[in-house]
Design a protein around this motif. Structure first.
Motif, mmCIF file in Angstrom:
data_model
loop_
_atom_site.group_PDB
_atom_site.id
_atom_site.type_symbol
_atom_site.label_atom_id
_atom_site.label_comp_id
_atom_site.label_asym_id
_atom_site.label_seq_id
_atom_site.Cartn_x
_atom_site.Cartn_y
_atom_site.Cartn_z
ATOM 1 N N ASN A 70 0.811 -1.227 0.000
ATOM 2 C CA ASN A 70 0.000 0.000 0.000
ATOM 3 C C ASN A 70 0.838 1.269 0.000
ATOM 4 O O ASN A 70 0.301 2.369 -0.140
ATOM 5 C CB ASN A 70 -0.937 0.000 1.218
ATOM 6 N N HIS A 71 2.158 1.135 0.166
ATOM 7 C CA HIS A 71 3.032 2.306 0.122
ATOM 8 C C HIS A 71 3.403 2.677 -1.304
ATOM 9 O O HIS A 71 3.969 3.739 -1.544
ATOM 10 C CB HIS A 71 4.312 2.030 0.915
ATOM 11 N N LYS A 72 3.077 1.820 -2.258
ATOM 12 C CA LYS A 72 3.472 2.059 -3.647
ATOM 13 C C LYS A 72 2.398 2.864 -4.387
ATOM 14 O O LYS A 72 1.205 2.649 -4.181
ATOM 15 C CB LYS A 72 3.708 0.718 -4.346
ATOM 16 N N ILE A 73 2.831 3.768 -5.247
ATOM 17 C CA ILE A 73 1.873 4.658 -5.913
ATOM 18 C C ILE A 73 1.926 4.548 -7.437
ATOM 19 O O ILE A 73 1.223 5.278 -8.128
ATOM 20 C CB ILE A 73 2.095 6.134 -5.502
ATOM 21 N N THR A 74 2.733 3.634 -7.968
ATOM 22 C CA THR A 74 2.857 3.516 -9.425
ATOM 23 C C THR A 74 1.509 3.317 -10.093
ATOM 24 O O THR A 74 1.187 3.969 -11.102
ATOM 25 C CB THR A 74 3.789 2.346 -9.787
ATOM 26 N N SER A 75 0.674 2.439 -9.534
ATOM 27 C CA SER A 75 -0.622 2.142 -10.159
ATOM 28 C C SER A 75 -1.558 3.342 -10.139
ATOM 29 O O SER A 75 -2.485 3.424 -10.957
ATOM 30 C CB SER A 75 -1.288 0.955 -9.450
ATOM 31 N N MET A 76 -1.328 4.285 -9.226
ATOM 32 C CA MET A 76 -2.177 5.481 -9.145
ATOM 33 C C MET A 76 -1.696 6.583 -10.072
ATOM 34 O O MET A 76 -2.499 7.291 -10.687
ATOM 35 C CB MET A 76 -2.226 5.987 -7.698
ATOM 36 N N VAL A 77 -0.379 6.748 -10.186
ATOM 37 C CA VAL A 77 0.130 7.859 -10.994
ATOM 38 C C VAL A 77 0.194 7.520 -12.480
ATOM 39 O O VAL A 77 0.119 8.419 -13.325
ATOM 40 C CB VAL A 77 1.522 8.330 -10.498
ATOM 41 N N GLU A 78 0.322 6.244 -12.821
ATOM 42 C CA GLU A 78 0.488 5.898 -14.246
ATOM 43 C C GLU A 78 -0.706 6.317 -15.105
ATOM 44 O O GLU A 78 -0.506 6.916 -16.184
ATOM 45 C CB GLU A 78 0.778 4.408 -14.415
ATOM 46 N N PRO A 79 -1.965 6.059 -14.697
ATOM 47 C CA PRO A 79 -3.082 6.518 -15.534
ATOM 48 C C PRO A 79 -3.118 8.038 -15.692
ATOM 49 O O PRO A 79 -3.521 8.540 -16.753
ATOM 50 C CB PRO A 79 -4.323 6.015 -14.765
ATOM 51 N N ILE A 80 -2.705 8.755 -14.663
ATOM 52 C CA ILE A 80 -2.711 10.223 -14.729
ATOM 53 C C ILE A 80 -1.639 10.706 -15.690
ATOM 54 O O ILE A 80 -1.884 11.532 -16.579
ATOM 55 C CB ILE A 80 -2.488 10.824 -13.328
ATOM 56 N N ILE A 81 -0.420 10.187 -15.527
ATOM 57 C CA ILE A 81 0.695 10.640 -16.357
ATOM 58 C C ILE A 81 0.488 10.233 -17.817
ATOM 59 O O ILE A 81 0.752 11.020 -18.741
ATOM 60 C CB ILE A 81 2.026 10.070 -15.807
ATOM 61 N N SER A 82 -0.007 9.034 -18.038
ATOM 62 C CA SER A 82 -0.173 8.558 -19.425
ATOM 63 C C SER A 82 -1.227 9.340 -20.192
ATOM 64 O O SER A 82 -1.195 9.397 -21.426
ATOM 65 C CB SER A 82 -0.529 7.069 -19.423
ATOM 66 N N ASN A 83 -2.165 9.961 -19.476
ATOM 67 C CA ASN A 83 -3.248 10.711 -20.137
ATOM 68 C C ASN A 83 -3.130 12.223 -19.995
ATOM 69 O O ASN A 83 -4.020 12.949 -20.438
ATOM 70 C CB ASN A 83 -4.600 10.262 -19.570
ATOM 71 N N ALA A 84 -2.060 12.702 -19.386
ATOM 72 C CA ALA A 84 -1.899 14.145 -19.187
ATOM 73 C C ALA A 84 -1.729 14.850 -20.527
ATOM 74 O O ALA A 84 -0.959 14.397 -21.379
ATOM 75 C CB ALA A 84 -0.707 14.422 -18.280
ATOM 76 N N PRO A 85 -2.418 15.973 -20.747
ATOM 77 C CA PRO A 85 -2.327 16.669 -22.041
ATOM 78 C C PRO A 85 -1.041 17.462 -22.228
ATOM 79 O O PRO A 85 -0.650 17.750 -23.357
ATOM 80 C CB PRO A 85 -3.546 17.604 -22.009
ATOM 81 N N SER A 86 -0.392 17.800 -21.128
ATOM 82 C CA SER A 86 0.785 18.668 -21.262
ATOM 83 C C SER A 86 1.672 18.495 -20.028
ATOM 84 O O SER A 86 1.826 17.379 -19.523
ATOM 85 C CB SER A 86 0.328 20.130 -21.429
ATOM 86 N N ARG A 87 2.212 19.584 -19.545
ATOM 87 C CA ARG A 87 3.144 19.554 -18.405
ATOM 88 C C ARG A 87 2.475 18.967 -17.156
ATOM 89 O O ARG A 87 1.290 19.165 -16.910
ATOM 90 C CB ARG A 87 3.636 20.973 -18.122
ATOM 91 N N ILE A 88 3.293 18.272 -16.367
ATOM 92 C CA ILE A 88 2.820 17.683 -15.110
ATOM 93 C C ILE A 88 3.625 18.279 -13.958
ATOM 94 O O ILE A 88 4.854 18.373 -14.035
ATOM 95 C CB ILE A 88 2.973 16.149 -15.117
ATOM 96 N N ILE A 89 2.921 18.662 -12.906
ATOM 97 C CA ILE A 89 3.564 19.222 -11.714
ATOM 98 C C ILE A 89 3.202 18.326 -10.536
ATOM 99 O O ILE A 89 2.012 18.120 -10.238
ATOM 100 C CB ILE A 89 3.107 20.671 -11.460
ATOM 101 N N VAL A 90 4.218 17.782 -9.876
ATOM 102 C CA VAL A 90 4.014 16.819 -8.787
ATOM 103 C C VAL A 90 4.616 17.379 -7.507
ATOM 104 O O VAL A 90 5.725 17.919 -7.519
ATOM 105 C CB VAL A 90 4.683 15.466 -9.115
ATOM 106 N N THR A 91 3.900 17.248 -6.395
ATOM 107 C CA THR A 91 4.475 17.583 -5.093
ATOM 108 C C THR A 91 4.799 16.290 -4.350
ATOM 109 O O THR A 91 4.025 15.328 -4.395
ATOM 110 C CB THR A 91 3.519 18.419 -4.219
ATOM 111 N N ALA A 92 5.947 16.286 -3.695
ATOM 112 C CA ALA A 92 6.344 15.123 -2.891
ATOM 113 C C ALA A 92 7.311 15.596 -1.819
ATOM 114 O O ALA A 92 8.134 16.486 -2.059
ATOM 115 C CB ALA A 92 7.007 14.059 -3.761
ATOM 116 N N TYR A 93 7.198 15.024 -0.627
ATOM 117 C CA TYR A 93 8.156 15.366 0.424
ATOM 118 C C TYR A 93 9.546 14.872 0.028
ATOM 119 O O TYR A 93 9.703 13.785 -0.545
ATOM 120 C CB TYR A 93 7.738 14.742 1.754
ATOM 121 N N THR A 94 10.544 15.673 0.339
ATOM 122 C CA THR A 94 11.907 15.320 -0.021
ATOM 123 C C THR A 94 12.302 13.963 0.551
ATOM 124 O O THR A 94 13.059 13.208 -0.062
ATOM 125 C CB THR A 94 12.890 16.403 0.479
#
Length: 549
Positions: A205-229
């Protein structure tokens, strides 16, 4: 077997963060972690909170080492403040030591000793003590557990961990090393408690690949992601997906850029060099921009971007935002406001909460596995709020450890071991917190915070009086200003009464010397404050000034 062992915490019990634990073996003190925590939202103007170091300063000659288990603020964020007071040897992995050196350089500390330690190694300290290290799976590489070899058996401190046999290079827990330590006998096991209320295993449940892949693969342009260092595991996942869909990567913040470079030095690159692009390409549609930070600074930057006040990143409606940084305690209101501002941009926005992303801390089944591997005689939950400590203790009961052998402590409470047995007598040492405001260390008894809280809730009353140096008569009309207290036009009787109280107070003093002036100002504050509280049930900050002309 005459060796005496003590254990206590200067911070980290009944709280999330500010971790600092002390293990005493005979006369030697070994410090485990030196962390900070981000204050609750009511701690006005305070950036971070760290433990007080009085005990370590008083016993500096006995402190033989500081062991830093990993490079997260809650485990090593107070190290620069500690090294301003004492200077024992620091033991840390290569990545952690490099980050510590950066912090010490920023703090202007030039004299220090760091010994870089490897995973699954044995550290010998003056032929007196052997400390075994073992790899653990956490959200940053080179996270280590510690096993102190004593005459009474091993004392094991796991620090933060999860059990995940599918982890990539740099993140694997070395189970074989744990089993090897367990064979020699474990007197005391200490594991983290932050996830002890959560059922099952943390993985996957700590993995996020399955959640971000549909978003990134369908994004129309630039993607901006926030993540703790400090969430490098998840940042690596995001980067991997972005590269798969032909995005180039921009790491916007210097701290993250430095951390990426450190991974390269270790031979564990986050991203191929040809996939990192220059900041000049930030407005192009084929880039993924990672915004990072620790605590409030990440959301402060996101808020500046949302309101188009950031000097580098200008958002557009075509952008896709992925908020992969669930709010941590103390910054909830700030994160809500920043995300609300992002939604106003009319861009595509995806937010991941703590329900979507499991933090990489041990859940119940992870803790059970660790107990089962080490089979300790005594068990001591660390790192967490009291309910989390108790949940961790209950897991130990369920695993068959006798109730008398499960130890739940408060900060400053000392337990002793002698001849393989926990001693009934418990000592206490003074502990507390230091509040850091920018570069300033504030008091630890709450005076500054109480004043700030009073200003925010009840406002202030400022009284200005002019006196003739010779006659001591008032040379101008008394000036009374209020801010955040009352609306003067509706409360003129209060101002009139305050003036009367001030005049009556001034009559009590002859003003022969400077002390008279100071005493008069103090008495005015006291009398006016008492009247205001009686009249309004408020406690504004009262300031009185006497100007001689």
């Amino acid at each position: 077997m005459n060796q005496k062992i003590k254990f206590f915490a200067l911070g980290g019990l009944d709280e999330n963060g500010k971790n600092m634990y002390c293990l005493e073996i005979d006369d030697d003190i070994f410090v485990i972690e030196a962390g900070l925590k981000y204050p609750e939202s009511q701690s006005l103007g305070i950036d971070i909170e760290i433990p007080t170091f009085d005990y370590l300063i008083e016993n500096e000659k006995r402190v033989k080492g500081i062991f830093l288990t990993h490079a997260h603020p809650d485990a090593m964020g107070a190290i620069s403040y500690l090294l301003k007071e004492i200077s024992p040897t620091i033991y840390a992995s290569h990545l952690t030591s490099w980050i510590v050196e950066d912090r010490l350089k920023e703090a202007g500390i030039k004299k220090y000793t760091i010994k870089r330690i490897k995973e699954n190694s044995i550290i010998k300290i003056k032929d007196k003590l052997r400390v075994h290290t073992f790899k653990t799976t956490h959200s940053i590489i080179q996270s280590l557990g510690l096993a102190f070899e004593t005459e009474q058996g091993f004392i094991v401190f796991t620090s933060d961990f999860i059990i995940d046999f599918g982890s990539t290079d740099g993140y694997q827990t070395d189970v074989y090393k744990l089993v090897d330590i367990a064979k020699k006998g474990v007197l005391l096991l200490m594991t983290e408690s932050i996830g002890a209320n959560k059922t099952g295993h943390t993985s996957p449940n700590h993995k996020i690949t399955s959640m971000v892949e549909p978003i990134i693969s369908n994004a129309p342009s630039r993607i901006i992601v926030t993540a703790y260092t400090h969430s490098m595991y998840n940042i690596q996942e995001i980067v991997n997906v972005a590269i798969k869909y032909n995005y180039r990567i921009i790491f916007l913040n210097k701290d993250l850029q430095d951390l990426v470079h450190k991974h390269e030095k270790l031979g564990l690159p986050i991203v191929p060099k040809d996939k990192i692009t220059n900041i000049k390409d930030i407005d192009k549609g084929d880039v993924l921009v990672v915004i990072s930070g620790n605590g409030s600074d990440l959301y402060e930057q996101l808020s500046r971007i949302a309101t188009k006040e950031d000097s580098v990143l200008k958002p557009t409606q075509k952008d896709t935002f992925i908020i992969a940084s669930p709010a941590i305690p103390g910054i909830e209101n700030l994160s809500i406001k920043a995300i609300d501002d992002i939604y106003r941009l009319d861009s595509d926005v995806y937010t991941f909460s703590s329900k979507n992303i499991a933090s990489m801390h041990a859940s119940q089944e992870d803790i059970k596995m660790m107990i089962n591997l080490f089979k300790p005689k005594y068990y001591l939950p660390v790192k967490g709020e009291y309910t989390q400590l108790m949940a961790n203790a209950n897991i130990a009961y369920e695993m068959g450890i006798p109730a008398d052998n499960v130890i739940v402590l408060e900060n400053g409470e000392v337990v002793n071991f002698k001849d393989n047995m926990l001693q009934e007598k418990r000592e206490h040492i003074e502990v507390g917190s230091m509040l850091i405001d920018g570069q300033t260390v504030n008091d630890n008894n709450g005076i500054v915070l109480n004043d700030r809280l009073s200003l925010s809730q009840d406002g202030t009353v400022i009284i200005g009086i002019g006196l003739d140096k010779k006659t001591k008569e008032q040379t101008m009309s008394m000036d009374i200003q209020t801010r955040g207290f009352i609306y003067i036009k509706d409360s003129e009787y209060i101002i009139t009464e305050i003036k009367k109280i001030v005049n009556e107070t001034l009559e009590q003093f002859t003003f022969k010397d400077e002390q008279d002036f100071n005493d008069a100002k103090a008495k005015i504050r006291e009398n006016v404050s008492r009247y205001i509280y009686k009249e309004t049930n408020k406690r504004p900050i009262v300031l009185s000034m006497i100007i001689t002309v």
